[in-house]
Design a protein around this motif. Structure first.
Motif, PDB file in Angstrom:
ATOM      1  N   GLY A  97       0.823  -1.079  -0.125  1.00 58.92           N
ATOM      2  CA  GLY A  97      -0.015  -0.159   0.122  1.00 58.92           C
ATOM      3  C   GLY A  97       0.977   1.261  -0.195  1.00 58.92           C
ATOM      4  N   TYR A  98       0.379   2.300   0.756  1.00 56.37           N
ATOM      5  CA  TYR A  98       1.350   3.481   0.914  1.00 56.37           C
ATOM      6  C   TYR A  98       2.417   2.906   1.530  1.00 56.37           C
ATOM      7  N   GLY A  99       2.771   2.144   2.407  1.00 60.67           N
ATOM      8  CA  GLY A  99       3.862   1.549   2.865  1.00 60.67           C
ATOM      9  C   GLY A  99       4.984   1.498   1.775  1.00 60.67           C
ATOM     10  N   TYR A 100       4.447   1.494   0.565  1.00 61.02           N
ATOM     11  CA  TYR A 100       5.701   1.018  -0.564  1.00 61.02           C
ATOM     12  C   TYR A 100       6.778   2.167  -0.168  1.00 61.02           C
TER      13      TYR A 100
ATOM     14  N   THR B 200      -4.241   1.108   4.006  1.00 58.65           N
ATOM     15  CA  THR B 200      -3.042   1.911   3.568  1.00 58.65           C
ATOM     16  C   THR B 200      -1.697   0.954   3.734  1.00 58.65           C
ATOM     17  N   GLY B 201      -1.800   0.056   4.496  1.00 57.85           N
ATOM     18  CA  GLY B 201      -0.519  -0.699   4.664  1.00 57.85           C
ATOM     19  C   GLY B 201      -0.329  -1.994   3.878  1.00 57.85           C
ATOM     20  N   GLY B 202      -1.440  -1.861   2.900  1.00 58.86           N
ATOM     21  CA  GLY B 202      -1.496  -3.032   1.853  1.00 58.86           C
ATOM     22  C   GLY B 202      -1.799  -4.400   2.423  1.00 58.86           C
ATOM     23  N   ILE B 203      -1.546  -5.362   1.690  1.00 53.85           N
ATOM     24  CA  ILE B 203      -1.937  -6.682   2.039  1.00 53.85           C
ATOM     25  C   ILE B 203      -1.078  -7.221   3.311  1.00 53.85           C
ATOM     26  N   VAL B 204       0.231  -6.794   3.310  1.00 52.39           N
ATOM     27  CA  VAL B 204       1.195  -7.213   4.266  1.00 52.39           C
ATOM     28  C   VAL B 204       0.574  -6.286   5.578  1.00 52.39           C
TER      29      VAL B 204
END
Length: 181
Positions: free
Chosen positions: A72-75, A123-127
């Protein structure tokens, strides 16, 4: 002969077979450069300047890439993690590198993704979802946030191999104390 004995004890070169004939410091320097380049690549991918591979990893505005789906935005934490590892490997040129900095960087990434997902779902995606959802179901939102922030602090301590100094808390306390007359 002594180099091989050191490697058999679990040095980083024992794990990276193409580098086993190099000095430990050389391997660490190479890895520091690799992580720096990866960090720059992740930044370039996010602005569409990393070619086809960058587009596949980061994605396009209409179709997120693999890493954007996962994080997610954590990219945008990926370049930070790469730069943290770069600094850690350069610092380790002066001392032995046990791999704990790599584990600390992974802990940083996962705890930050969980925290991102906790603050704004998705916002943190799947992980991030895989980290925050079970934690919230076990200990609720506030305790999860506290745990994830603590893990974030621990990860910085491990990556940079530094002690926790609480001097700033005492400085804040002195600001609010009455001054003697």
């Amino acid at each position: 002969r002594k180099k091989k004995e050191k490697d058999s004890e679990g040095g980083i070169t024992a794990k990276l077979s193409p580098f086993k004939n190099l000095k430990e410091e050389t391997t660490q320097g190479v890895l520091a450069v690799v992580f720096f380049v990866l960090g720059v690549f992740f930044i370039l991918a996010s602005i569409g300047k990393a070619g086809v591979v960058g587009d596949k990893l980061y994605g396009l505005p209409e179709a997120p890439g693999l890493l954007r789906l996962l994080f997610g935005y954590g990219y945008f934490l990926l370049p930070i993690v790469c730069f943290m590892l770069c600094v850690a490997y350069f610092q380790s040129l002066k001392r032995d590198f046990a791999g704990s900095q790599t584990v600390g960087s992974i802990l940083f990434l996962f705890s930050a993704l969980g925290l991102l997902n906790l603050l704004a779902h998705g916002t943190g995606g799947i992980v991030g979802n895989l980290i925050s959802s079970p934690l919230v179901s076990l200990v609720d939102v506030y305790a999860s946030g506290f745990i994830l922030v603590a893990l974030l602090v621990i990860s910085f301590l491990v990556v940079f191999d530094t002690a926790l100094k609480l001097d700033f808390l005492f400085a804040i306390r002195r600001l609010f104390q009455k001054k003697p007359k």
